[in-house]
Write a protein that holds these residues in place. Structure first.
Motif, PDB file in Angstrom:
ATOM      1  N   UNK A  53      40.711  34.668  50.797  1.00  0.00           N
ATOM      2  CA  UNK A  53      39.596  34.328  49.908  1.00  0.00           C
ATOM      3  C   UNK A  53      39.828  35.045  48.581  1.00  0.00           C
ATOM      4  N   UNK A  54      40.069  34.263  47.532  1.00  0.00           N
ATOM      5  CA  UNK A  54      40.313  34.831  46.209  1.00  0.00           C
ATOM      6  C   UNK A  54      39.006  35.011  45.439  1.00  0.00           C
ATOM      7  N   UNK A  55      37.997  34.217  45.800  1.00  0.00           N
ATOM      8  CA  UNK A  55      36.724  34.293  45.096  1.00  0.00           C
ATOM      9  C   UNK A  55      35.633  33.729  46.005  1.00  0.00           C
ATOM     10  N   UNK A  56      34.435  34.299  45.901  1.00  0.00           N
ATOM     11  CA  UNK A  56      33.297  33.785  46.652  1.00  0.00           C
ATOM     12  C   UNK A  56      32.043  33.962  45.817  1.00  0.00           C
ATOM     13  N   UNK A  57      31.239  32.915  45.767  1.00  0.00           N
ATOM     14  CA  UNK A  57      30.007  32.937  44.985  1.00  0.00           C
ATOM     15  C   UNK A  57      28.947  33.783  45.683  1.00  0.00           C
ATOM     16  N   UNK A  58      27.841  33.943  44.986  1.00  0.00           N
ATOM     17  CA  UNK A  58      26.665  34.503  45.632  1.00  0.00           C
ATOM     18  C   UNK A  58      26.196  33.515  46.705  1.00  0.00           C
TER      19      UNK A  58
END
Length: 162
Positions: free
Chosen positions: A140-145
Motif C-alpha cells: 500500500x503506497x497510499x491510503x485515504x482517510x
C-alpha cells in the motif's frame, strides 16, 4: 498499466454480473481516474453498463471470446496477445483495467499500480480478485482517510508493485 476496482473484506468484486454496491464517491473516484484514459474490460463488463455502451470520453478496449463480436465506440480484441499489442499504443500510466473478474486476474501481472476502493464489509458475492494484501509483490503506497456510506466504512488505497 493500472487496475481500478472496489473490493470488500474478502476481495469480492461482484455478484450476478453487477457491482456489490454503488457508492457515489467511489463512482466519482473511478470517473476522475479514468476520464480521458484507456479502459480495458471484458465483454460481460461492457454488457453490465447502461445500454451496454462504452464509457464516454475514454478509449474503450473490450476483450471478447466471440471473434464476431463488435461494438460501436470500442476496439474489440480476441486474445491476450492482441490486447497487449493494442495496449502498447498508449502510455502505460494511461491504461486502466476495469473488469471483470477474469480480466483482472489475467491483467494483474501487467499492472504496476492498483487503485482499490476497500469496503470494510462482507457482501454475498460470486466474483473475486486476488487479495493484494497477501501478495509479497504489492504494498500500500497510499491510503485515504476513512469514509462512510450507509453503515459501511471504506478507504481509497493505492497499491504499487515492489
Amino acid at each position: 498499466m493500472n487496475l481500478i476496482v472496489a473490493v470488500d473484506k474478502n476481495w469480492a468484486i461482484g455478484a450476478n454480473n453487477d457491482l456489490l454496491i454503488s457508492i457515489p464517491e467511489d463512482m466519482q473516484y473511478f470517473k476522475e481516474k479514468t476520464m480521458g484514459k484507456v479502459v480495458i474490460m471484458g465483454k460481460n463488463t461492457l454488457d453490465s453498463f447502461p445500454g451496454a455502451k462504452p464509457l464516454k470520453n475514454r478509449t474503450n478496449i473490450v476483450i471478447a471470446l466471440e471473434t464476431d463480436y463488435k461494438v460501436d465506440g470500442a476496439t474489440v480484441v480476441y486474445t491476450l496477445e492482441d490486447f497487449i499489442k493494442e495496449a502498447e499504443k498508449y502510455p502505460s500510466e494511461d491504461v486502466f483495467v476495469i473488469g471483470g473478474g477474469s480480466i483482472y486476474k489475467q491483467m494483474l501481472p501487467y499492472c504496476d499500480t492498483c487503485y482499490i476502493t476497500y469496503i470494510n464489509h462482507e457482501f454475498e458475492a460470486d466474483t473475486y480478485i486476488p487479495n493484494l494484501d497477501e501478495m509479497d509483490e504489492w504494498y500500500i503506497a497510499d491510503e485515504s482517510e476513512e469514509y462512510t456510506h450507509e453503515d459501511m466504512t471504506y478507504t481509497f488505497r493505492t497499491y504499487k508493485r515492489k
